[in-house]
Motif scaffolding. Structure first.
Motif, PDB file in Angstrom:
ATOM      1  N   ASP A  52       0.814  -1.223   0.000  1.00 24.71           N
ATOM      2  CA  ASP A  52       0.000   0.000   0.000  1.00 24.71           C
ATOM      3  C   ASP A  52       0.846   1.271   0.000  1.00 24.71           C
ATOM      4  OD1 ASP A  52      -2.241  -1.584   0.012  1.00 24.71           O
ATOM      5  OD2 ASP A  52      -2.420  -1.587   2.191  1.00 24.71           O
ATOM      6  N   SER A  53       1.983   1.237   0.682  1.00 22.69           N
ATOM      7  CA  SER A  53       2.856   2.417   0.741  1.00 22.69           C
ATOM      8  C   SER A  53       4.286   1.957   0.896  1.00 22.69           C
ATOM      9  CB  SER A  53       2.456   3.320   1.915  1.00 22.69           C
ATOM     10  OG  SER A  53       2.830   2.718   3.141  1.00 22.69           O
ATOM     11  N   SER A  54       5.219   2.876   0.772  1.00 25.96           N
ATOM     12  CA  SER A  54       6.641   2.538   0.892  1.00 25.96           C
ATOM     13  C   SER A  54       7.126   2.566   2.342  1.00 25.96           C
ATOM     14  CB  SER A  54       7.483   3.503   0.047  1.00 25.96           C
ATOM     15  OG  SER A  54       7.286   4.848   0.489  1.00 25.96           O
ATOM     16  N   VAL A  55       6.277   3.018   3.274  1.00 22.88           N
ATOM     17  CA  VAL A  55       6.687   3.123   4.679  1.00 22.88           C
ATOM     18  C   VAL A  55       6.807   1.735   5.282  1.00 22.88           C
ATOM     19  CG1 VAL A  55       6.082   4.023   6.941  1.00 22.88           C
ATOM     20  CG2 VAL A  55       5.561   5.362   4.891  1.00 22.88           C
ATOM     21  N   CYS A  56       7.965   1.469   5.876  1.00 15.82           N
ATOM     22  CA  CYS A  56       8.211   0.152   6.460  1.00 15.82           C
ATOM     23  C   CYS A  56       7.469  -0.005   7.785  1.00 15.82           C
ATOM     24  CB  CYS A  56       9.711  -0.047   6.698  1.00 15.82           C
ATOM     25  SG  CYS A  56      10.653  -0.254   5.173  1.00 15.82           S
ATOM     26  N   PRO A  57       7.137  -1.263   8.165  1.00 14.27           N
ATOM     27  CA  PRO A  57       6.529  -1.504   9.474  1.00 14.27           C
ATOM     28  C   PRO A  57       7.433  -1.003  10.591  1.00 14.27           C
ATOM     29  CG  PRO A  57       6.371  -3.458   8.088  1.00 14.27           C
ATOM     30  CD  PRO A  57       7.272  -2.494   7.375  1.00 14.27           C
ATOM     31  N   SER A  58       6.839  -0.705  11.721  1.00 18.57           N
ATOM     32  CA  SER A  58       7.597  -0.119  12.823  1.00 18.57           C
ATOM     33  C   SER A  58       8.616  -1.073  13.432  1.00 18.57           C
ATOM     34  CB  SER A  58       6.626   0.353  13.913  1.00 18.57           C
ATOM     35  OG  SER A  58       5.845  -0.742  14.377  1.00 18.57           O
ATOM     36  N   ASN A  59       8.457  -2.355  13.189  1.00 15.16           N
ATOM     37  CA  ASN A  59       9.414  -3.305  13.772  1.00 15.16           C
ATOM     38  C   ASN A  59      10.700  -3.414  12.958  1.00 15.16           C
ATOM     39  OD1 ASN A  59       8.481  -4.668  11.557  1.00 15.16           O
ATOM     40  ND2 ASN A  59       7.683  -6.452  12.674  1.00 15.16           N
ATOM     41  N   PHE A  60      10.820  -2.689  11.840  1.00 17.87           N
ATOM     42  CA  PHE A  60      12.042  -2.705  11.035  1.00 17.87           C
ATOM     43  C   PHE A  60      12.835  -1.427  11.276  1.00 17.87           C
ATOM     44  CE2 PHE A  60      14.329  -1.565   7.108  1.00 17.87           C
ATOM     45  CZ  PHE A  60      15.227  -2.616   7.093  1.00 17.87           C
ATOM     46  N   THR A  61      14.105  -1.556  11.655  1.00 14.56           N
ATOM     47  CA  THR A  61      14.966  -0.399  11.959  1.00 14.56           C
ATOM     48  C   THR A  61      16.252  -0.393  11.145  1.00 14.56           C
ATOM     49  OG1 THR A  61      15.989  -1.620  13.787  1.00 14.56           O
ATOM     50  CG2 THR A  61      14.055  -0.247  14.321  1.00 14.56           C
ATOM     51  N   SER A 176      10.323   4.515   9.019  1.00 13.26           N
ATOM     52  CA  SER A 176       9.342   5.351   9.694  1.00 13.26           C
ATOM     53  C   SER A 176       9.121   4.776  11.081  1.00 13.26           C
ATOM     54  CB  SER A 176       8.022   5.379   8.921  1.00 13.26           C
ATOM     55  OG  SER A 176       7.071   6.179   9.597  1.00 13.26           O
ATOM     56  N   ASN A 177       8.604   5.598  11.990  1.00 13.84           N
ATOM     57  CA  ASN A 177       8.364   5.124  13.341  1.00 13.84           C
ATOM     58  C   ASN A 177       6.930   5.378  13.809  1.00 13.84           C
ATOM     59  OD1 ASN A 177      11.026   4.166  14.038  1.00 13.84           O
ATOM     60  ND2 ASN A 177      11.661   6.307  13.924  1.00 13.84           N
ATOM     61  N   PRO A 178       5.943   5.094  12.977  1.00  9.20           N
ATOM     62  CA  PRO A 178       4.578   5.249  13.469  1.00  9.20           C
ATOM     63  C   PRO A 178       4.218   4.088  14.381  1.00  9.20           C
ATOM     64  CG  PRO A 178       4.546   4.314  11.282  1.00  9.20           C
ATOM     65  CD  PRO A 178       5.990   4.608  11.588  1.00  9.20           C
ATOM     66  N   GLY A 179       3.107   4.191  15.062  1.00  9.79           N
ATOM     67  CA  GLY A 179       2.664   3.072  15.878  1.00  9.79           C
ATOM     68  C   GLY A 179       2.278   1.899  14.993  1.00  9.79           C
ATOM     69  N   PRO A 180       2.316   0.690  15.505  1.00 10.18           N
ATOM     70  CA  PRO A 180       1.991  -0.492  14.700  1.00 10.18           C
ATOM     71  C   PRO A 180       0.527  -0.496  14.273  1.00 10.18           C
ATOM     72  CG  PRO A 180       2.169  -1.081  17.012  1.00 10.18           C
ATOM     73  CD  PRO A 180       2.637   0.332  16.900  1.00 10.18           C
ATOM     74  N   THR A 181       0.261  -1.040  13.122  1.00  7.43           N
ATOM     75  CA  THR A 181      -1.112  -1.197  12.650  1.00  7.43           C
ATOM     76  C   THR A 181      -1.777  -2.331  13.422  1.00  7.43           C
ATOM     77  OG1 THR A 181      -0.517  -2.803  10.962  1.00  7.43           O
ATOM     78  CG2 THR A 181      -0.379  -0.462  10.352  1.00  7.43           C
ATOM     79  N   ALA A 182      -3.083  -2.438  13.254  1.00  7.20           N
ATOM     80  CA  ALA A 182      -3.819  -3.515  13.930  1.00  7.20           C
ATOM     81  C   ALA A 182      -3.296  -4.881  13.486  1.00  7.20           C
ATOM     82  CB  ALA A 182      -5.312  -3.384  13.639  1.00  7.20           C
ATOM     83  N   GLU A 183      -2.980  -5.014  12.208  1.00  7.02           N
ATOM     84  CA  GLU A 183      -2.461  -6.279  11.694  1.00  7.02           C
ATOM     85  C   GLU A 183      -1.104  -6.605  12.306  1.00  7.02           C
ATOM     86  OE1 GLU A 183      -1.401  -6.498   7.481  1.00  7.02           O
ATOM     87  OE2 GLU A 183      -2.789  -8.184   7.323  1.00  7.02           O
ATOM     88  N   GLU A 184      -0.243  -5.584  12.443  1.00  5.55           N
ATOM     89  CA  GLU A 184       1.070  -5.796  13.042  1.00  5.55           C
ATOM     90  C   GLU A 184       0.939  -6.163  14.519  1.00  5.55           C
ATOM     91  OE1 GLU A 184       3.052  -2.158  12.217  1.00  5.55           O
ATOM     92  OE2 GLU A 184       3.340  -2.597  10.095  1.00  5.55           O
ATOM     93  N   ARG A 185      -0.022  -5.482  15.214  1.00  4.42           N
ATOM     94  CA  ARG A 185      -0.226  -5.825  16.630  1.00  4.42           C
ATOM     95  C   ARG A 185      -0.679  -7.275  16.788  1.00  4.42           C
ATOM     96  NH1 ARG A 185      -2.401  -0.489  16.987  1.00  4.42           N
ATOM     97  NH2 ARG A 185      -4.509  -1.338  16.665  1.00  4.42           N
ATOM     98  N   GLU A 186      -1.536  -7.723  15.879  1.00  7.07           N
ATOM     99  CA  GLU A 186      -1.997  -9.118  15.930  1.00  7.07           C
ATOM    100  C   GLU A 186      -0.829 -10.075  15.722  1.00  7.07           C
ATOM    101  OE1 GLU A 186      -5.213 -12.119  13.762  1.00  7.07           O
ATOM    102  OE2 GLU A 186      -4.748 -10.157  12.884  1.00  7.07           O
ATOM    103  N   ASP A 187       0.042  -9.731  14.740  1.00  8.57           N
ATOM    104  CA  ASP A 187       1.215 -10.582  14.499  1.00  8.57           C
ATOM    105  C   ASP A 187       2.125 -10.624  15.714  1.00  8.57           C
ATOM    106  OD1 ASP A 187       0.452 -11.320  11.981  1.00  8.57           O
ATOM    107  OD2 ASP A 187       1.574  -9.718  10.975  1.00  8.57           O
TER     108      ASP A 187
END
Length: 480
Positions: A52-61, A176-187
């Protein structure tokens, strides 16, 4: 009124069934109303959309500080397949919502998929393999969770998702450092639970392993084998003292025997032929023998044992006799040939049974030769068993044939008065089948004595016999 409520519920289903926000949360009103047991992954249309976008999940640094970052989406595509034979019931055909979803993909040729998106760094503009692998790993975890849901549903254990292929779609990624999405929280929550379960399972396995041992045994013997296991630290046997495991003749498969035990105790295996306990391995039947390298320590893991084939049958020119006396007095015993003029041990000597244990005697003889035992109370040969002292009487069940393996006899308590013993079978015969005797005679040899006597019966000399009988030719080995 009822029709109105039905229309309201239908509208609610249509409204709440849409995708909300970024597409990571889907709410289905019918799922809530009917307590649906499984989720509905999307149908595979033939093309995997880009992330959906180029922003990486918050768990990737980007821990390796790679110059290029990739964001990849992986989709595991498959359908519903039978694990076991499955025929849907009438109630499933008519109104079950889970079955309504599953039957779209069961034997229809249609596919659905599970996807996940992850980022990873690379050293070149096309080095997206790491991001693909990370995304695929998370997609596989979602497959596992869904199969678990299906396994716990009313369809268990008949259906499951089967993978057909994996496809990827990648774009350049940015941190990026946004809060995790609902899907990421579930994972993350599922991953944490999985780790907790794995840790608990590992701790339990470590605890069980410390109080367990496993024997892996294979046999290539021509006869049916029985196996049991015995503790040297306490009176305990597996499966029990009056039961045993069975391995069929010519069965060369590996068999595993996991045993619960006390950490540190020594456990030994004993194996024997079902039709002849004198053919044995390890400590043999009922832990009666000694052994080398047949024991292991509880908590030490797996001991691998290979039981090599035993002999085809007992030696034709030998006989093994196991004797014990339950009489309160010391008893003497001798063995007399009914075919030739000889006895064991002979030479005016006899074996002494001074306790109630079995004593074992190995006799060298001629195949087919008939041999009977005679026993009497020490100092009083009028109280006797079998053919008595000097083979002076007849008997029932006190004779054996050379070459037929091992025989056991128990002398029951006799009378305290002269003549209290029986010449017709006071001894209880416990023949245990043909086999080769392994071990040594367990009764001491002493000069025989008794208040009675009897006439020595003269018979022909055995083959190759010359001169008087010599006790050393009897083949009787030492005693205990």
């Amino acid at each position: 009124m009822g029709a109105y409520l039905a229309r309201v519920m239908t509208c609610a289903s249509l409204v709440l069934g849409v995708i909300v926000g970024s597409g990571t949360i889907t709410v289905d009103a019918m799922s809530i109303v009917t307590r649906r047991e499984i989720r509905e992954p999307p149908e595979w249309k033939g093309t995997l959309e880009k992330p959906d976008s180029s922003v990486c999940p918050s768990n990737f640094t980007n821990p390796r500080n790679a110059p290029f970052i990739f964001k990849c989406k992986a989709a595991i595509i498959g359908n519903v397949e039978n694990v076991n034979a499955f025929t849907p019931g009438p109630w499933e055909d008519k109104g079950d919502l889970d079955w309504a979803f599953l039957r779209q993909y069961w034997r229809t040729g249609k596919h659905f998929y599970f996807s996940a998106t992850q980022c990873d760094g690379g050293q070149a503009k096309i080095a997206d393999a790491g991001a693909k692998m990370e995304a695929e790993q998370w997609a596989r975890k979602r497959v596992t969770r869904w199969n678990n849901e299906l396994g716990r549903s009313k369809f268990r254990p008949f259906l499951e998702f089967r993978q057909l292929k994996v496809e990827y779609s990648c774009i350049p990624g940015v941190l990026s450092n946004p809060g995790p999405t609902a899907e990421e929280r579930e994972d993350e929550e599922a991953e944490g639970k999985a780790n907790d379960i794995a840790d608990a399972k590992e701790a339990k396995e470590r605890s069980q392993a410390a109080n367990a041992v496993k024997f892996q045994i294979t046999s290539n013997d021509k006869k049916k084998i029985r196996i049991a296991f015995y503790s040297t630290a306490r009176r305990n046997a597996w499966p029990s003292f009056d039961r045993s495991y069975i391995v069929d003749a010519y069965d060369t498969k590996d068999y595993n025997y996991p045993l619960s035990c006390i950490r540190g105790e020594q456990i030994c295996y004993g194996a024997w032929r079902e039709d002849d306990r004198s053919i044995y391995w390890g400590v043999g039947y009922n832990n009666e023998k000694s052994c080398t390298n047949c024991c292991t320590t509880c908590g030490s893991g797996t001991k691998i044992v290979s039981l090599q084939a035993g002999p085809d049958g007992p030696p034709p020119n030998s006989l093994t006799v196991r004797m014990r006396s339950l009489d309160p007095r010391r008893v003497q015993v001798e063995f007399y040939s009914q075919s030739y003029r000889r006895a064991w041990p002979g030479g005016s000597k006899a074996y002494t049974l001074a306790d109630s244990e079995f004593h074992e005697y190995n006799i060298n003889c001629q195949k087919g030769e008939k041999i009977c035992y005679g026993a009497w109370r020490e100092g009083n040969s009028n109280s006797y068993w079998g053919v008595g002292m000097n083979d002076h009487d007849g008997c029932t069940n006190c004779c054996m044939t050379c070459g037929t393996g091992t025989h056991s006899h128990t002398l029951q308590p006799g009378s305290n008065s002269p003549g209290g013993g029986s010449g017709v079978g006071s001894g209880v015969s416990e023949a245990i089948g043909a086999g080769i005797a392994i071990g040594s005679a367990l009764g001491g040899i002493i000069s025989r004595g008794g208040g009675g006597g009897g006439t020595v019966i003269r018979r022909p000399n055995p083959p190759n016999y010359s001169g008087d009988y010599q006790p050393g030719r009897s083949g009787i080995s030492g005693g205990r």
